[in-house]
Scaffold this active site. Structure first.
Site, PDB file in Angstrom:
ATOM      1  N   TYR A 107       0.875  -1.171   0.000  1.00 49.08           N
ATOM      2  CA  TYR A 107       0.000   0.000   0.000  1.00 49.08           C
ATOM      3  C   TYR A 107       0.914   1.223   0.000  1.00 49.08           C
ATOM      4  O   TYR A 107       1.364   1.686   1.044  1.00 49.08           O
ATOM      5  CB  TYR A 107      -0.922  -0.021   1.216  1.00 49.08           C
ATOM      6  CG  TYR A 107      -1.831   1.180   1.351  1.00 49.08           C
ATOM      7  CD1 TYR A 107      -2.433   1.744   0.223  1.00 49.08           C
ATOM      8  CD2 TYR A 107      -2.088   1.748   2.594  1.00 49.08           C
ATOM      9  CE1 TYR A 107      -3.269   2.847   0.344  1.00 49.08           C
ATOM     10  CE2 TYR A 107      -2.933   2.849   2.723  1.00 49.08           C
ATOM     11  CZ  TYR A 107      -3.521   3.394   1.597  1.00 49.08           C
ATOM     12  OH  TYR A 107      -4.348   4.501   1.711  1.00 49.08           O
ATOM     13  N   ASP A 150      -2.295  -1.494  -3.936  1.00 50.78           N
ATOM     14  CA  ASP A 150      -2.647  -0.121  -4.279  1.00 50.78           C
ATOM     15  C   ASP A 150      -1.338   0.652  -4.314  1.00 50.78           C
ATOM     16  O   ASP A 150      -0.833   1.069  -3.270  1.00 50.78           O
ATOM     17  CB  ASP A 150      -3.617   0.440  -3.239  1.00 50.78           C
ATOM     18  CG  ASP A 150      -3.979   1.893  -3.511  1.00 50.78           C
ATOM     19  OD1 ASP A 150      -3.520   2.443  -4.538  1.00 50.78           O
ATOM     20  OD2 ASP A 150      -4.708   2.483  -2.699  1.00 50.78           O
ATOM     21  N   HIS A 253     -12.288   1.649  -4.459  1.00 46.44           N
ATOM     22  CA  HIS A 253     -11.493   0.815  -5.375  1.00 46.44           C
ATOM     23  C   HIS A 253     -12.287  -0.425  -5.773  1.00 46.44           C
ATOM     24  O   HIS A 253     -13.118  -0.918  -4.999  1.00 46.44           O
ATOM     25  CB  HIS A 253     -10.205   0.348  -4.705  1.00 46.44           C
ATOM     26  CG  HIS A 253      -9.232   1.438  -4.397  1.00 46.44           C
ATOM     27  ND1 HIS A 253      -8.066   1.629  -5.104  1.00 46.44           N
ATOM     28  CD2 HIS A 253      -9.238   2.391  -3.432  1.00 46.44           C
ATOM     29  CE1 HIS A 253      -7.400   2.647  -4.590  1.00 46.44           C
ATOM     30  NE2 HIS A 253      -8.090   3.126  -3.579  1.00 46.44           N
TER      31      HIS A 253
END
Length: 262
Positions: A107, A150, A253
């Site tokens: 992330y 991500d 998302h």
């Protein structure tokens, strides 16, 4: 052996436990990597996930923000967890599956609003994080590995709804795109999604600010699946499950999938 892997920024695994369970039920990936879990590891809800066959997990957590977890139907053992840029954030976890594949779940920091490290500390942290990712993979030279997460960067012109309008917007600036490319090259990573879907607009994130996100379709491809070149050719069936963005009380998302035949 064939297995399907998915990555999804869930924006709170406890708040959206039901959505995770729904994805596990309807799409049933063998491995599900979540980011922005926003939970200490001991408070991640496991009972329902275990009942659905996801009996194995490696994770790093924090109260209220960040957090990464890998849920797997296959046995998985933790092999690494890095604190790049020394932020003290739970942003990376790596596990090795029983088939020998190492999965890195990231992330990457979002970077704030202004693409200038002189006035925006968060943007500097993002660039530093990417630099240390690059150096890490330069040193480790990964093999038989998959990197997902991500990454908070949409690198290609067709990864955003309007390339020219977003050139000065954090997540699509040239300096970020270059930093991501250097990280990718360091590990000899192949962008599996774009190898499978080489042309056309493709997004995995749509802002909460857009009430009619589906019609406006002002998206960005911030979520990625990469594989080292030794196994990248085994990947296929890449897709973004866009419909998930329209579920009730969704994350902003949508999950990204790929299947590997190894």
């Amino acid at each position: 052996m064939s297995f399907t892997l998915a990555t999804w920024n869930i924006n709170s695994v406890r708040l959206r436990e039901g959505l995770v369970a729904r994805l596990m039920t309807e799409e049933a990936p063998d491995v599900l990597c979540l980011q922005e879990c926003k939970s200490p590891v001991e408070k991640i809800p496991l009972e329902q996930f275990h009942a659905l066959g996801y009996r194995h997990m490696v994770a790093r957590g924090q109260k209220g923000y960040n957090g990464v977890a890998i849920f797997s139907k296959m046995a998985i053992e933790e092999v690494d967890a890095q604190d790049f840029a020394s932020l003290g954030h739970a942003r990376h976890i790596a596990g090795r599956l029983e088939n020998g594949v190492t999965v890195h779940n990231f992330y990457v920091p979002a970077g704030g609003d202004k693409p200038d490290r002189e006035i925006n500390e968060k943007f500097g942290q993002k660039l530093d994080y990417l630099s240390e990712m690059r150096d890490y993979f330069n040193a480790s030279k990964p093999e038989k590995a998959i990197l997902v997460g991500d990454l908070n960067i949409a690198p290609r012109e067709d990864d955003v709804w309007d390339h020219k309008k977003l050139l000065k917007i954090v997540s699509h600036t040239p300096v970020e795109v270059e930093a991501l490319a250097e990280t990718q090259a360091a590990g000899d990573w192949v962008d599996v999604t774009r190898a499978d879907v080489p042309e056309g607009k493709l997004y995995s994130w749509w802002s909460y600010r857009a009430k009619d996100w589906d019609t406006a379709d002002k998206g960005r491809r911030l979520d990625h699946i990469w594989a080292t070149s030794d196994i990248a050719s085994s990947a296929h069936s890449s897709c973004v499950i866009r419909a998930v963005r329209g579920w009730e009380q969704p994350s902003d998302h949508a999950p990204v999938f790929a299947t590997f035949d190894l």
